[in-house]
Scaffold this motif. Structure first.
Motif, PDB file in Angstrom:
ATOM      1  N   UNK A   1       0.932  -1.232   0.070  1.00  0.00           N
ATOM      2  CA  UNK A   1       0.079  -0.097   0.318  1.00  0.00           C
ATOM      3  C   UNK A   1       0.773   1.281  -0.065  1.00  0.00           C
ATOM      4  N   UNK A   2       0.982   1.883  -0.204  1.00  0.00           N
ATOM      5  CA  UNK A   2       1.768   3.583  -1.063  1.00  0.00           C
ATOM      6  C   UNK A   2       0.503   4.163  -0.695  1.00  0.00           C
ATOM      7  N   UNK A   3       1.108   5.508  -0.187  1.00  0.00           N
ATOM      8  CA  UNK A   3       0.355   6.286   0.930  1.00  0.00           C
ATOM      9  C   UNK A   3       0.878   7.905  -0.447  1.00  0.00           C
ATOM     10  N   UNK A   4      -0.489   8.252  -0.603  1.00  0.00           N
ATOM     11  CA  UNK A   4      -0.146   9.593  -1.559  1.00  0.00           C
ATOM     12  C   UNK A   4       0.648  10.740  -0.767  1.00  0.00           C
TER      13      UNK A   4
ATOM     14  N   UNK B 270     -17.741   8.727   6.015  1.00  0.00           N
ATOM     15  CA  UNK B 270     -17.907   9.811   4.817  1.00  0.00           C
ATOM     16  C   UNK B 270     -16.437   9.956   4.641  1.00  0.00           C
ATOM     17  N   UNK B 271     -15.677  10.573   5.548  1.00  0.00           N
ATOM     18  CA  UNK B 271     -13.907   9.963   5.254  1.00  0.00           C
ATOM     19  C   UNK B 271     -12.790   8.993   4.913  1.00  0.00           C
ATOM     20  N   UNK B 272     -13.258   7.844   4.820  1.00  0.00           N
ATOM     21  CA  UNK B 272     -12.840   7.073   4.278  1.00  0.00           C
ATOM     22  C   UNK B 272     -13.158   6.082   3.641  1.00  0.00           C
ATOM     23  N   UNK B 273     -12.799   6.467   2.652  1.00  0.00           N
ATOM     24  CA  UNK B 273     -13.286   5.719   1.133  1.00  0.00           C
ATOM     25  C   UNK B 273     -13.430   5.720  -0.147  1.00  0.00           C
ATOM     26  N   UNK B 274     -13.168   5.156  -0.626  1.00  0.00           N
ATOM     27  CA  UNK B 274     -12.783   5.023  -2.319  1.00  0.00           C
ATOM     28  C   UNK B 274     -12.929   6.457  -3.481  1.00  0.00           C
ATOM     29  N   UNK B 275     -12.092   6.869  -3.734  1.00  0.00           N
ATOM     30  CA  UNK B 275     -12.149   8.135  -4.240  1.00  0.00           C
ATOM     31  C   UNK B 275     -12.147   7.816  -6.215  1.00  0.00           C
TER      32      UNK B 275
ATOM     33  N   UNK C 118      -8.233   9.284   2.418  1.00  0.00           N
ATOM     34  CA  UNK C 118      -8.139   9.232   4.232  1.00  0.00           C
ATOM     35  C   UNK C 118      -8.458  10.473   4.504  1.00  0.00           C
ATOM     36  N   UNK C 119      -9.614  10.964   5.036  1.00  0.00           N
ATOM     37  CA  UNK C 119      -9.533  12.759   5.410  1.00  0.00           C
ATOM     38  C   UNK C 119     -10.042  12.941   6.340  1.00  0.00           C
ATOM     39  N   UNK C 120      -9.997  12.306   7.775  1.00  0.00           N
ATOM     40  CA  UNK C 120     -10.538  12.462   8.678  1.00  0.00           C
ATOM     41  C   UNK C 120     -10.052  14.236   9.175  1.00  0.00           C
TER      42      UNK C 120
ATOM     43  N   UNK D 141     -12.893  21.255   9.417  1.00  0.00           N
ATOM     44  CA  UNK D 141     -11.536  21.087  10.844  1.00  0.00           C
ATOM     45  C   UNK D 141     -10.464  20.931   9.822  1.00  0.00           C
ATOM     46  N   UNK D 142      -9.016  21.172   9.712  1.00  0.00           N
ATOM     47  CA  UNK D 142      -8.412  20.921   9.275  1.00  0.00           C
ATOM     48  C   UNK D 142      -8.204  19.157   9.086  1.00  0.00           C
ATOM     49  N   UNK D 143      -7.353  18.817   7.779  1.00  0.00           N
ATOM     50  CA  UNK D 143      -7.098  17.428   7.450  1.00  0.00           C
ATOM     51  C   UNK D 143      -5.548  16.686   6.971  1.00  0.00           C
ATOM     52  N   UNK D 144      -5.198  15.823   7.311  1.00  0.00           N
ATOM     53  CA  UNK D 144      -4.014  15.418   6.561  1.00  0.00           C
ATOM     54  C   UNK D 144      -4.647  14.523   5.634  1.00  0.00           C
ATOM     55  N   UNK D 145      -4.944  15.187   4.149  1.00  0.00           N
ATOM     56  CA  UNK D 145      -5.880  14.091   3.403  1.00  0.00           C
ATOM     57  C   UNK D 145      -4.829  13.261   2.649  1.00  0.00           C
ATOM     58  N   UNK D 146      -4.681  12.191   2.512  1.00  0.00           N
ATOM     59  CA  UNK D 146      -3.909  11.155   2.306  1.00  0.00           C
ATOM     60  C   UNK D 146      -4.568  10.167   0.987  1.00  0.00           C
ATOM     61  N   UNK D 147      -3.897  10.016  -0.288  1.00  0.00           N
ATOM     62  CA  UNK D 147      -4.826   8.450  -1.377  1.00  0.00           C
ATOM     63  C   UNK D 147      -4.150   7.378  -1.008  1.00  0.00           C
ATOM     64  N   UNK D 148      -4.727   5.867  -0.559  1.00  0.00           N
ATOM     65  CA  UNK D 148      -4.273   4.551  -0.193  1.00  0.00           C
ATOM     66  C   UNK D 148      -3.921   3.949  -1.439  1.00  0.00           C
TER      67      UNK D 148
END
Length: 259
Positions: free
Chosen positions: A1-4, A99-104, A237-239, A249-256
């Motif tokens: 799994x790569x995190x972007x 809502x904030x952890x889902x397919x994109x 993932x963008x909790x 609210x701020x988020x550290x958004x990433x793609x898995x």
């Protein structure tokens, strides 16, 4: 799994219309601060020179809005009343975490100029990738605006969505819409110019005001959407940070991404 990493930083040195203030206490200053706080609040005397190197812990104090850096807008950001549910919009701390952890799915809008696009442009973007999002998938708009982050142009030159485009995505069951631009709406100057030309109030922040009719969240000021290897088949993932009663609210958004 790569995190972007899909997030832009909170940077006090970068240009912001609402400037960020960032005060850093060094470990030595942190020791003096800790000693003073212990004396004031707990009646404890402690000599900071007893610490190794006379240092304790660094401390950062910041003054900024919740719309600085990559952030999630809550329904309460769009207005004080809604035409759905109880009529009272939810704050960011009340939103469902799922809502904030889902397919994109990412849509390429880099060929669009400054202004707002509608359903026709979204249909073309879906057609190019031969994919339409399923309910609860997170739709990300790659506009290329993040290339101008940290400059005045980042806040004036980008493309957003009109109200019909937002409703089109919500009709598909989308709950979260993201963009790498400053706003999901067109730039302020563009909106005001079109309003003065037409007198049409529907051009006034329609992407945000759609949230008064239907519940959804948006992620603004994303980055690096062009680094996603495929337009779909990844997780987002963008909790949002849990701030009581806040409209964002701020988020550290990433793609898995699976390798």
């Amino acid at each position: 799994m790569r995190i972007i990493d899909l997030s832009s930083p909170v940077n006090a040195a970068a240009y912001e219309p609402d400037p960020v203030k960032h005060e850093i206490l060094s470990p030595r200053e942190g020791a003096l601060h800790m000693s003073a706080e212990m004396r004031e609040h707990f009646g404890i005397e402690f000599d900071p020179t007893d610490l190794p190197e006379g240092e304790f812990l660094s401390l950062d104090r910041m003054s900024l809005t919740t719309h600085t850096g990559t952030h999630v807008d809550a329904p309460s950001h769009y207005g004080s009343r809604t035409t759905y549910g109880t009529g009272v919009p939810r704050h960011i701390d009340e939103m469902p975490l799922e809502w904030f952890h889902a397919r994109g799915v990412v849509l390429d809008l880099t060929d669009q100029g400054t202004g707002a696009v509608g359903p026709a442009e979204l249909e073309k973007a879906f057609s190019r990738i031969e994919y339409v999002p399923s309910p609860n998938e997170i739709v990300l708009l790659h506009t290329g605006a993040d290339r101008r982050a940290g400059t005045p142009e980042y806040f004036t030159d980008f493309v957003g969505l009109d109200g019909d485009a937002v409703h089109m995505l919500l009709d598909l069951g989308v709950k979260v819409i993201g963009t790498d631009a400053f706003s999901l709406d067109a730039p302020f100057g563009n909106i005001i110019e079109r309003y003065r030309e037409t007198g049409d109030r529907s051009v006034l922040w329609p992407a945000h005001f759609a949230g008064r009719e239907r519940e959804y969240c948006q992620i603004e000021r994303l980055a690096h959407l062009g680094d996603l290897p495929e337009p779909y088949g990844f997780l987002v993932s963008c909790f949002p940070v849990k701030i009581t009663g806040a409209g964002a609210g701020w988020t550290r958004a990433v793609a898995l991404v699976e390798d």
